[in-house]
Design a protein around this motif. Structure first.
Motif, mmCIF file in Angstrom:
data_model
loop_
_atom_site.group_PDB
_atom_site.id
_atom_site.type_symbol
_atom_site.label_atom_id
_atom_site.label_comp_id
_atom_site.label_asym_id
_atom_site.label_seq_id
_atom_site.Cartn_x
_atom_site.Cartn_y
_atom_site.Cartn_z
ATOM 1 N N GLU A 104 -8.896 -4.877 6.012
ATOM 2 C CA GLU A 104 -8.718 -3.649 5.241
ATOM 3 C C GLU A 104 -9.445 -2.466 5.890
ATOM 4 O O GLU A 104 -10.281 -1.811 5.272
ATOM 5 N N VAL A 126 3.115 -5.868 4.763
ATOM 6 C CA VAL A 126 2.077 -4.982 5.308
ATOM 7 C C VAL A 126 0.749 -5.182 4.581
ATOM 8 O O VAL A 126 -0.313 -5.031 5.198
ATOM 9 N N THR A 127 0.784 -5.564 3.321
ATOM 10 C CA THR A 127 -0.456 -5.853 2.598
ATOM 11 C C THR A 127 -1.136 -7.085 3.174
ATOM 12 O O THR A 127 -2.364 -7.102 3.350
ATOM 13 N N TYR A 152 2.295 -5.299 15.186
ATOM 14 C CA TYR A 152 0.930 -5.649 14.798
ATOM 15 C C TYR A 152 0.203 -6.331 15.962
ATOM 16 O O TYR A 152 -0.983 -6.098 16.184
ATOM 17 N N TYR A 207 -2.689 -5.999 6.467
ATOM 18 C CA TYR A 207 -3.840 -5.132 6.197
ATOM 19 C C TYR A 207 -5.057 -5.968 5.800
ATOM 20 O O TYR A 207 -6.176 -5.722 6.260
ATOM 21 N N ARG A 208 -4.849 -6.961 4.978
ATOM 22 C CA ARG A 208 -5.952 -7.837 4.569
ATOM 23 C C ARG A 208 -6.446 -8.676 5.738
ATOM 24 O O ARG A 208 -7.651 -8.880 5.893
ATOM 25 N N TYR A 242 -0.099 -1.752 -2.614
ATOM 26 C CA TYR A 242 0.279 -1.660 -1.217
ATOM 27 C C TYR A 242 0.030 -0.290 -0.584
ATOM 28 O O TYR A 242 0.241 -0.120 0.619
ATOM 29 N N TRP A 271 -2.061 2.597 6.328
ATOM 30 C CA TRP A 271 -2.712 2.027 7.514
ATOM 31 C C TRP A 271 -1.676 1.577 8.532
ATOM 32 O O TRP A 271 -1.796 1.856 9.729
ATOM 33 N N ALA A 272 -0.650 0.876 8.078
ATOM 34 C CA ALA A 272 0.392 0.368 8.979
ATOM 35 C C ALA A 272 1.158 1.514 9.629
ATOM 36 O O ALA A 272 1.508 1.441 10.814
ATOM 37 N N LYS A 283 -2.570 1.672 0.372
ATOM 38 C CA LYS A 283 -3.463 1.746 1.535
ATOM 39 C C LYS A 283 -2.891 0.965 2.713
ATOM 40 O O LYS A 283 -2.981 1.401 3.862
ATOM 41 N N ALA A 284 -2.306 -0.190 2.449
ATOM 42 C CA ALA A 284 -1.740 -1.013 3.520
ATOM 43 C C ALA A 284 -0.601 -0.293 4.230
ATOM 44 O O ALA A 284 -0.519 -0.313 5.464
#
Length: 142
Positions: free
Chosen positions: A30, A21-22, A87, A25-26, A48, A54-55, A50-51
């Motif tokens: 982000e 997920v990181t 995704y 996210y990147r 991880y 977000w996910a 925030k990722a």
């Protein structure tokens, strides 16, 4: 995607749920998120955090029924396909995976995702002397 240390990438190392997920996210730049959804095992300030939030907000991950995300759990081929499929916006896929001798081992939640991922060439079969297998429960590598 970063390495596993200052001078190692570990291409044959396992991928964890947090790492995947990181990466996504990147790739997404982000983006900001507004969710306050929290998994009981995702602490503030981790690489991880925030990722994962977000996910979750974007329904790319759902976590487990007990309220955990299990960020350090190694991710299986069917789980990675499912996360990539979500995704990508759950694109339509048709057909069957019955040509893989182990297709009956695919979790029901992951079938459409693996169908799409194999059609897109994101996941391929593993060739052995006994045939080409999908190995849906096998851990993915970096």
């Amino acid at each position: 995607m970063n390495g596993t240390s200052a001078n190692r990438f570990s291409p044959n190392g396992v991928v964890t749920r947090a790492q995947l997920v990181t990466i996504l996210y990147r790739i997404a730049g982000e983006p900001a998120f507004t969710t306050d959804k929290q998994f009981s095992d995702v602490a503030d300030g981790r690489y991880y955090t925030k990722a994962v939030l977000w996910a979750a907000e974007n329904e790319i991950v759902t976590g487990y029924a007990d309220g955990t995300f299990l960020p350090n759990r190694e991710i299986s081929r069917e789980q990675i396909a499912t996360i990539l499929y979500r995704y990508a916006g759950k694109p339509a896929a048709s057909g069957t995976l019955s040509f893989f001798p182990d297709s009956s081992q695919i979790g029901s939640y992951a079938y459409d995702a693996l169908l799409w991922a194999t059609q897109e060439g994101l996941i391929t079969g593993v060739k052995t002397v006994d045939g080409t297998f999908l190995n849906p429960k096998t851990n993915a590598t970096r």
